[in-house]
Design an enzyme around this catalytic site. Sequence first.
Site, short mmCIF file in Angstrom:
data_model
loop_
_atom_site.label_atom_id
_atom_site.label_comp_id
_atom_site.label_asym_id
_atom_site.label_seq_id
_atom_site.Cartn_x
_atom_site.Cartn_y
_atom_site.Cartn_z
N SER A 262 0.84 -1.20 0.00
CA SER A 262 0.00 0.00 0.00
C SER A 262 0.87 1.24 0.00
O SER A 262 2.08 1.18 0.25
CB SER A 262 -0.89 0.00 1.23
OG SER A 262 -0.11 0.32 2.37
N LYS A 263 0.23 2.36 -0.29
CA LYS A 263 0.95 3.63 -0.30
C LYS A 263 1.62 3.85 1.06
O LYS A 263 2.71 4.35 1.15
CB LYS A 263 -0.03 4.76 -0.62
CG LYS A 263 0.62 6.10 -0.69
CD LYS A 263 -0.36 7.15 -1.11
CE LYS A 263 -0.82 8.11 -0.05
NZ LYS A 263 0.00 8.58 0.99
#
Length: 507
Positions: A262-263
């Site tokens: 994920s970011k």
Amino acid sequence: MSSERKVRVRFAPSPTGGLHLGGVRTALFNYLYARKHQGDFILRVEDTDQTRFVAGAEEYINECLAWCGLTPDESPAKGGSFGPYRQSERKPSYRQFAEQLIENGYAYYAFDTAAELEEQRKEQPNFRYSHENRLKLRNSLSLSPEETQQLLGAGTPHTIRIKVPTDEIVSFTDMIRGQVSFDTNLIDDKVLLKADGMPTYHLAVVVDDKAMEISHVFRGEEWLPSAPIHILLWEYLGWNDQMPQWAHLPLILKPDGNGKLSKRDGDRLGFPVYAMNWKDAQSDAVTKGFREMGFLPEAFVNMLGVLGWNDGTEQELFSLEELTQKFSVERISKAGAKFDFEKAKWFNHEWIKKTSNEALLPQIKDVLVAHQIQHIDDKYVAQVLYAVKERLTFVSDFWEHASFFFVTPESYDLDAVKPKWSAEKTTFFENINAAFETVESWKATDLEPFFKGAIQDSRMKMGELMMPFRIMLVGGKFGPDVFQIVELLGKEEVIARVRKALIAFTA
Ligand code: GLU
């Protein structure tokens, strides 16, 4: 479905922010499949969720595909004969399909208000609108036809939901996963048309894939749970014979393999997850991207191409052209692919080496300009680049490895020289500087024997003089071959640097 069907694939991002590298990999695999089969690669912007719409996100997607060299054949910007390519512009076309589903008993009007559904959720945290409870809720299945007509006639806000069948198994063959089956009892009655008349993703994706004659859907594994809804819709709309083939791409995992990348992992571990910088309009916060970090598009694309795919050999470096030739769905793995930032950097390093000096020159010049170098001679920069290229992981590293080619050192690694300095060494460098004045050929191949011969004559040891010589020119114990540096700096500059360094060494 006829085997002669033209390959038409689509990349269908929602314009909600920066593009995750997994999104670009989806675009890449679609592109590769289209190119490999002389098909069409389409960009469709899925912007039906107006609450998630973010200004600038579509331009970002266009720029990102252009940077990677993944040019769509049809897109909102380019147009094409299957447009519009922005779902919001197709809004009027969806309702009729939702109504058709109702007529045929595959969908129903639901009048439950947001507040009512909220109430349900409060009472049962696992609330799902499904075959189990739909008759207890407010919809055209539980109400009489008259009541339903009355509500519709009065303009009561409503959604349209799919009526997922009870006790059925939805099966399909995924090109990567093989046979996949879902129990319909576990699927809820998804909304197809929202109260604002916009379709949800589920309805729009099916209607558009049909309208755009999409032959193959390559998308991330996170969409696999939605596949049975889509397959039911293809069947209920009577389009089964035109349904695309499905391929759900393996997830891109965190470096430790524990879950989807994920970011936030990028922020936490200090590497980019987005393709390019993304600036949040509300907070002005910038999320770093691969491009701005100094990745070459060739390296970025190569790295993505082998995340979940390999050609069956040890080869790791592939150009987009080569990926196109070698790509095959059979070699896409089912298992998630771990993201490894060190490996990503290795790809960039290799691609810098593979890229011609000419092609790198504009970016190198940007680095010099950023460091206030005013007079830039292309030929000189190209020669310096040749000397240090092997050492660069990013183009921006050029300054760290080559600044001394452009500015005289201001300080020296004196700890490495001073303790062993002697009057004899001073004399050696004074003499060699005088001799340099008279040297005719300023070529590394001539300068090396000349300098080493002088050391031999002095009866001092090679290293005792070579290392200080390097520090005089560079400032520290690094850099490429010292005679290559001498040649490139030129006679005048070398003499001046030796003179300046001697003052510092003997002070
Ligand atoms: N709009 C979806 C996304 O944002 C597309 C999923 C699909 O390809 O069906 O990824």
